[in-house]
Design an enzyme around this catalytic site. Structure first.
Site, PDB file in Angstrom:
ATOM      1  N   GLU A   1      -3.889  10.452   3.621  1.00 62.09           N
ATOM      2  CA  GLU A   1      -3.128   9.283   4.066  1.00 62.09           C
ATOM      3  C   GLU A   1      -2.846   9.555   5.538  1.00 62.09           C
ATOM      4  O   GLU A   1      -2.194  10.544   5.874  1.00 62.09           O
ATOM      5  CB  GLU A   1      -1.826   9.112   3.302  1.00 62.09           C
ATOM      6  CG  GLU A   1      -1.049   7.893   3.774  1.00 62.09           C
ATOM      7  CD  GLU A   1       0.397   7.869   3.313  1.00 62.09           C
ATOM      8  OE1 GLU A   1       0.964   6.775   3.258  1.00 62.09           O
ATOM      9  OE2 GLU A   1       0.961   8.938   3.020  1.00 62.09           O
TER      10      GLU A   1
ATOM     11  N   ASP B   1      -0.431  13.778   1.765  1.00 61.95           N
ATOM     12  CA  ASP B   1       0.482  12.715   2.156  1.00 61.95           C
ATOM     13  C   ASP B   1       0.739  12.732   3.662  1.00 61.95           C
ATOM     14  O   ASP B   1       1.003  13.785   4.256  1.00 61.95           O
ATOM     15  CB  ASP B   1       1.806  12.900   1.400  1.00 61.95           C
ATOM     16  CG  ASP B   1       2.845  11.878   1.775  1.00 61.95           C
ATOM     17  OD1 ASP B   1       2.633  10.691   1.484  1.00 61.95           O
ATOM     18  OD2 ASP B   1       3.861  12.269   2.391  1.00 61.95           O
TER      19      ASP B   1
END
Length: 589
Positions: free
Chosen positions: A290, A255
């Protein structure tokens, strides 16, 4: 693993990194034992206990804390940890070596909202549905133990402990094992850029885990490059290895890595990628980013320290703007410049060194040299749905024919496609932001959520902001749970059949070519709403798409020959009806 509880023939060895403590006591199974202070800030103790006992550590001021490397928290993140025997589960996936990346069709899901029960075991009951759909990989939202009974997962505080709300560690292993026996990969979302705001005790005994030399959107950054950063790096690298080795995960999605600050000579991401790949051996293990920075260098092929793919927000933003006409916030550039969508489909990144609205520095790096499989395309995901004020899905914002045209683009593109749970049947339920904070923290999250939208014209009216769902209310979470019975009704059933058929077309036509595409494609615009993208393949072969993402007919397309893979809408000669997409495969076009 240098942290946590290790089962040995003599008992359980407990190890805690607590450099700010001279003395630490272990409480386990009715015993209270002094831990031995060892060099480097470590404390260790061997206790005559076995798997299943609960334990915690007492600091000098009397504060009792769980193990930061706890494998299970039966009483949530503030309670004691439980000793887990990682070898007790009997795996049945011994022949599983994973799947090659070009075969990936990902399905993002939140375990708690995926089924009415919201558990690992109940998720197993839906695996056959996903196989029949054409999915080849689960993408699980974060599971690290979080405070309370419901959370998106990005507020985790004990990253080795699958949250007890969903079941025991053995239940998660059973889900992975069952997925593998059906040919499904399992990729886990891991958060290595911050800890959640409630339940993280590391600052009390290991303040060197954090640094004020860097900042993140969530406060103090983790210390990956300063003094005493070695144990911090090891903690997270071992966490990645833990999921790959103990839980047989087929990969990790990291993330917001742009918030992982590391100015040292060997960036944490590179070290982590090398270590994971070495541990995986001959298994197919895929590492996904990401990354708002659009760093193409992190996706270079043949580099053991690089990553497999990155979520391609640019494709989502371009598709979303074409369908809705929205232009607030980060959608502004995509509405102002429709060419960003075909560029993202063809080359990966829409921004490859240009300055984006709202940013002072250039964003991104050239990416056209990368293969399409270095990018993951999607029309919906947890962020892009849940970060809306009301969590509306795209089917609530655009006409069905427009949504199908956009879906036909990303589901057949040589980039890796990802569905968001329920998307396959045009699920009408929202997926709002939810959590389980109380007291002052709950008030701050609730008010902060509403204040976040105050800058948008649609929420200038305070009365409208008050209608934004309370993220801490149980009803907000319950509204996100999939209604599986709804997919049997006529319209969702038609959507489901459409998704199955287009994924069959992907398997039949795209997989054989995608594995051989070494770089991105070329693109050109057609009018205001149309474009053509061509991906050249080996031996003069090519894949092409023509699209009109607009409400009016559009002329100016070539009347191509070649094999038609899929047509959504209608093409007549050089003219395309509204919301029409045509995929062809054949000689270089």
């Amino acid at each position: 693993m240098p942290y946590g509880a290790e089962i040995t023939p003599e008992g359980v060895r407990f190890t805690l990194y607590a450099p700010a403590q001279r003395r630490v006591r272990l409480h386990v199974d009715g015993l209270s034992l002094d831990m031995e202070a060892r060099p480097g800030g470590w404390h260790q103790c061997l206790a005559p206990v076995s798997a299943g006992v609960r334990y915690g550590f007492e600091l000098e001021d009397g504060l009792r804390v769980p193990d930061p490397a706890s494998r299970y928290q039966p009483e949530d993140c503030h309670g004691p940890s439980e000793v887990v025997d990682p070898a007790r589960f009997r795996w049945r996936d011994g022949d599983w070596r994973g799947r090659p990346w070009h075969e990936a069709v990902l399905y993002e899901l939140h375990v708690g909202a995926f089924t009415p029960e919201g558990t690992f075991r109940s998720a197993m009951d839906r695996l056959d549905d996903l196989v029949a759909l054409g999915v080849t990989g689960l993408s699980l939202m974060p599971l690290a133990d979080f405070p309370g009974a419901r959370n998106w997962g990005y507020d985790g505080v004990l990253p080795f402990a699958p949250d007890s709300t969903y079941g025991r560690p053995e239940d998660l292993k059973a889900l992975v094992d069952a997925a593998h026996r059906r040919g499904l990969m399992v990729i886990l979302d891991a958060v290595y850029n911050h800890f959640g705001p409630d339940g993280n005790y590391l600052g009390a005994y290991a303040p060197s885990f954090f640094t004020d030399r860097h900042r993140t959107p969530w406060g103090a950054a983790l210390n990956f490059d300063g003094p005493d950063s070695g144990p911090v790096r090891d903690f997270f690298i071992h966490n990645a290895l833990y999921w790959i080795e103990e839980f047989h995960m087929d990969g990790l999605r990291l993330d917001a890595v742009h918030a992982i600050r590391d100015s040292g000579p060997d960036h944490l991401l590179r070290e982590l990628a090398r270590r994971v790949r070495a541990a995986a051996g001959d298994r197919h293990v895929h590492l996904i980013l990401e990354n708002e920075d659009n760093a193409a260098a992190r996706l270079v092929r043949g580099d053991a320290g690089a990553f497999t793919a990155q979520w391609n927000d640019d494709v989502h933003h371009g598709l979303h703007v074409a369908l809705t006409g929205e232009g607030d916030g980060y959608y502004a550039d995509y509405r102002a410049n429709p060419a960003l969508l075909p560029r993202a489909l063809a080359e990966g990144f829409a921004f490859q060194g240009e300055v984006m609205t709202g940013r002072e520095e250039p964003r991104g790096e050239p990416s056209g040299h990368l293969p399409p499989q270095a990018f993951i395309g999607f029309l919906q995901n947890h962020d892009q749905v849940g970060n809306r004020a009301f969590g509306e899905r795209i089917t609530a914002l655009a006409a069905p024919e427009a949504v199908r045209a956009a879906a036909a683009l990303y589901l057949l593109a040589p980039q890796i496609p990802m569905l968001f749970m329920g998307e396959e049947w045009g699920c009408a339920q929202p997926f709002p932001f939810f959590c389980d904070f109380s007291g002052d923290l709950g008030d701050a999250v609730r008010e902060g959520r509403r204040a976040e939208f105050a800058r948008f014209p649609a929420f200038a009216d305070p009365a409208r902001r008050e209608r934004i769902p309370d993220p801490c209310a149980p009803a907000t979470f319950l509204s996100a749970k999939l209604d599986w019975a709804a997919r049997e009704t006529p319209e969702p059933a038609r959507w489901l059949d459409w998704t199955r058929r287009i994924l069959q077309a992907r398997r039949r036509h795209i997989w054989p070519l995608a594995a051989r595409l070494a770089q991105g494609g070329t693109w050109r615009r057609v009018g205001d709403t149309g474009f053509v993208v061509v991906w050249p393949g080996p031996a003069g072969e090519a894949l092409a798409v023509q699209a009109n993402l607009g409400p009016d007919p559009l002329d100016g397309f070539a009347d191509r020959t070649g094999e038609v893979i899929w047509t959504e809408g209608r093409f007549t000669g050089t003219r395309a009806d509204p919301w029409s997409v045509r995929w062809t495969r054949g000689p270089a076009l």
